[in-house]
Design a protein around this motif. Structure first.
Motif, mmCIF file in Angstrom:
data_model
loop_
_atom_site.group_PDB
_atom_site.id
_atom_site.type_symbol
_atom_site.label_atom_id
_atom_site.label_comp_id
_atom_site.label_asym_id
_atom_site.label_seq_id
_atom_site.Cartn_x
_atom_site.Cartn_y
_atom_site.Cartn_z
ATOM 1 N N ALA A 59 28.923 -21.879 38.138
ATOM 2 C CA ALA A 59 29.278 -21.851 36.721
ATOM 3 C C ALA A 59 30.789 -21.703 36.538
ATOM 4 O O ALA A 59 31.391 -22.344 35.668
ATOM 5 C CB ALA A 59 28.545 -20.710 36.021
ATOM 6 N N VAL A 60 31.407 -20.868 37.364
ATOM 7 C CA VAL A 60 32.859 -20.683 37.284
ATOM 8 C C VAL A 60 33.585 -21.969 37.670
ATOM 9 O O VAL A 60 34.490 -22.434 36.963
ATOM 10 C CB VAL A 60 33.312 -19.524 38.193
ATOM 11 C CG1 VAL A 60 34.837 -19.429 38.226
ATOM 12 C CG2 VAL A 60 32.716 -18.204 37.704
ATOM 13 N N ALA A 61 33.184 -22.554 38.807
ATOM 14 C CA ALA A 61 33.832 -23.782 39.266
ATOM 15 C C ALA A 61 33.618 -24.921 38.275
ATOM 16 O O ALA A 61 34.541 -25.695 37.996
ATOM 17 C CB ALA A 61 33.284 -24.169 40.646
ATOM 18 N N GLY A 62 32.410 -25.022 37.725
ATOM 19 C CA GLY A 62 32.131 -26.073 36.757
ATOM 20 C C GLY A 62 32.944 -25.917 35.486
ATOM 21 O O GLY A 62 33.428 -26.901 34.927
ATOM 22 N N SER A 63 33.105 -24.690 35.029
ATOM 23 C CA SER A 63 33.900 -24.431 33.823
ATOM 24 C C SER A 63 35.369 -24.791 34.045
ATOM 25 O O SER A 63 36.015 -25.386 33.179
ATOM 26 C CB SER A 63 33.767 -22.962 33.416
ATOM 27 O OG SER A 63 32.425 -22.642 33.103
ATOM 28 N N GLY A 179 29.559 -29.058 34.423
ATOM 29 C CA GLY A 179 30.537 -28.335 33.620
ATOM 30 C C GLY A 179 31.377 -29.265 32.773
ATOM 31 O O GLY A 179 31.633 -29.001 31.592
ATOM 32 N N ALA A 180 31.827 -30.387 33.377
ATOM 33 C CA ALA A 180 32.642 -31.343 32.636
ATOM 34 C C ALA A 180 31.852 -31.983 31.496
ATOM 35 O O ALA A 180 32.353 -32.115 30.373
ATOM 36 C CB ALA A 180 33.165 -32.428 33.581
ATOM 37 N N PHE A 181 30.599 -32.353 31.763
ATOM 38 C CA PHE A 181 29.781 -32.997 30.734
ATOM 39 C C PHE A 181 29.501 -32.041 29.577
ATOM 40 O O PHE A 181 29.656 -32.411 28.398
ATOM 41 C CB PHE A 181 28.465 -33.477 31.357
ATOM 42 C CG PHE A 181 27.558 -34.173 30.386
ATOM 43 C CD1 PHE A 181 27.854 -35.448 29.924
ATOM 44 C CD2 PHE A 181 26.403 -33.546 29.931
ATOM 45 C CE1 PHE A 181 27.013 -36.089 29.027
ATOM 46 C CE2 PHE A 181 25.554 -34.175 29.035
ATOM 47 C CZ PHE A 181 25.877 -35.450 28.579
ATOM 48 N N LEU A 182 29.107 -30.807 29.891
ATOM 49 C CA LEU A 182 28.757 -29.850 28.842
ATOM 50 C C LEU A 182 29.964 -29.417 28.013
ATOM 51 O O LEU A 182 29.820 -29.075 26.832
ATOM 52 C CB LEU A 182 28.093 -28.615 29.470
ATOM 53 C CG LEU A 182 26.718 -28.843 30.110
ATOM 54 C CD1 LEU A 182 26.203 -27.545 30.723
ATOM 55 C CD2 LEU A 182 25.725 -29.392 29.090
ATOM 56 N N LEU A 183 31.149 -29.434 28.606
ATOM 57 C CA LEU A 183 32.346 -29.021 27.877
ATOM 58 C C LEU A 183 32.981 -30.178 27.108
ATOM 59 O O LEU A 183 33.387 -30.031 25.951
ATOM 60 C CB LEU A 183 33.365 -28.423 28.854
ATOM 61 C CG LEU A 183 34.665 -27.887 28.232
ATOM 62 C CD1 LEU A 183 34.367 -26.739 27.284
ATOM 63 C CD2 LEU A 183 35.634 -27.429 29.321
ATOM 64 N N LEU A 184 33.031 -31.349 27.737
ATOM 65 C CA LEU A 184 33.791 -32.452 27.155
ATOM 66 C C LEU A 184 33.029 -33.234 26.095
ATOM 67 O O LEU A 184 33.644 -33.755 25.155
ATOM 68 C CB LEU A 184 34.260 -33.401 28.253
ATOM 69 C CG LEU A 184 35.289 -32.814 29.215
ATOM 70 C CD1 LEU A 184 35.584 -33.774 30.350
ATOM 71 C CD2 LEU A 184 36.566 -32.472 28.482
ATOM 72 N N LEU A 185 31.717 -33.351 26.212
ATOM 73 C CA LEU A 185 30.975 -34.112 25.208
ATOM 74 C C LEU A 185 31.063 -33.455 23.827
ATOM 75 O O LEU A 185 31.460 -34.120 22.856
ATOM 76 C CB LEU A 185 29.519 -34.288 25.640
ATOM 77 C CG LEU A 185 28.731 -35.304 24.801
ATOM 78 C CD1 LEU A 185 29.322 -36.708 24.958
ATOM 79 C CD2 LEU A 185 27.255 -35.306 25.199
ATOM 80 N N PRO A 186 30.756 -32.167 23.693
ATOM 81 C CA PRO A 186 30.968 -31.541 22.377
ATOM 82 C C PRO A 186 32.438 -31.448 22.007
ATOM 83 O O PRO A 186 32.799 -31.531 20.828
ATOM 84 C CB PRO A 186 30.340 -30.148 22.536
ATOM 85 C CG PRO A 186 30.283 -29.896 23.997
ATOM 86 C CD PRO A 186 30.104 -31.229 24.642
#
Length: 277
Positions: A59-63, A179-186
């Motif tokens: 979770a940390v690395a993905g964020s 992490g990239a998908f969940l952060l960048l799409l919204p």
């Protein structure tokens, strides 16, 4: 590593080339989602599963990985692709500093400290002289790209210093892509960067970004991180900004101020000193 460096230098140029037709933030979100599906299929075919003991580190690395490309997408809206590549791939400096603090095997000696000082002097020169006659928004873009480099370095440190160090490359990459998908799409929706013109050119760039960059190259990178010292790999990654600048000038017609060129060369020299075995 040479092939990876060329591809990573080209990825920012690719995003910038179609930014008028497809927002960089949305493109990175889409490529992450597509690569995530491909990777999940590969893991299912291999019979691989995620280890719950690594979820927190993942979770940390993905964020951090998502934050890196959020900053890159914002930077590409404000400054030249060649500038983004140079400041983004200052990341080996931040990686070296972080690993010096965390891992005895990666301690910095005098030569590497000199390289860090040289590289940060080059960054300062690139900002000061490269910013002459440029809009404040362009300087903000440069700063965002440098912050993305910090996030990239922090991602590498997280992978090397947590349970992810023993994780399969596929599992490590899955956390990054998720992490990239969940952060960048919204993020693309909230910031109004939702532009996507379904032209053949845009689809071609999305295919390159998804299949080659986000899936194949990152999978290879995490595989390498498990087998070699990060500092040894860094000896090659300093070529990425060189490729990026050359490709930006050739393909996008980026104009380079003499001070920015001089500063970039100092950054490259410093990274080379830091990364030399």
């Amino acid at each position: 590593m040479l092939v990876l460096c060329f591809l990573w230098g080209l990825q920012q140029v690719s995003l910038k080339a179609v930014s008028a037709q497809a927002s960089p933030m949305l493109m990175v979100a889409l490529r992450s989602g597509i690569a995530l599906l491909l990777l999940a299929g590969l893991m299912r075919w291999r019979g691989e599963a995620l280890d719950r003991r690594r979820w927190a580190a993942g979770a940390v690395a993905g964020s951090l990985f998502g934050l890196e490309f959020l900053l890159v997408a914002l930077a590409l809206q404000l400054t030249q692709a060649s500038h983004v590549v140079v400041f983004l791939y200052s990341s080996p400096l931040f990686t070296a500093l972080g690993l010096h603090w965390r891992l005895p095997a990666e301690r910095l000696e005098r030569r590497r400290w000199a390289g860090i000082a040289l590289a940060f002097g080059g960054i300062a020169l690139a900002f000061l002289d490269g910013g002459q006659g440029r809009a404040g928004s362009a300087l903000l873009g440069d700063l965002l790209a440098l912050m993305a480099g910090l996030a990239m370095g922090a991602t590498t440190v997280t992978i090397r210093c947590t349970r992810l160090a023993a994780a399969p490359a596929t599992e490590t990459l899955l956390y990054q892509l998720l992490g990239a998908f969940l952060l960048l799409l919204p993020g693309a929706w909230l910031t109004g960067q939702w532009r996507f013109e379904a032209t053949a050119t845009v689809w071609a760039h999305l295919g390159f970004q998804s299949l080659v960059v986000s899936f194949a190259s990152f999978l290879t990178w995490f595989w390498l991180l498990r087998r070699y010292l990060a500092s040894r790999l860094g000896a090659f990654t300093f070529l990425t900004p060189l490729f990026g600048v050359l490709l930006g000038v050739w393909l996008l017609g980026d104009a380079l101020a003499p001070g920015f060129v001089a500063g970039s060369l100092l950054v490259l020299a410093g990274i080379a000193l830091v990364s030399k075995p």
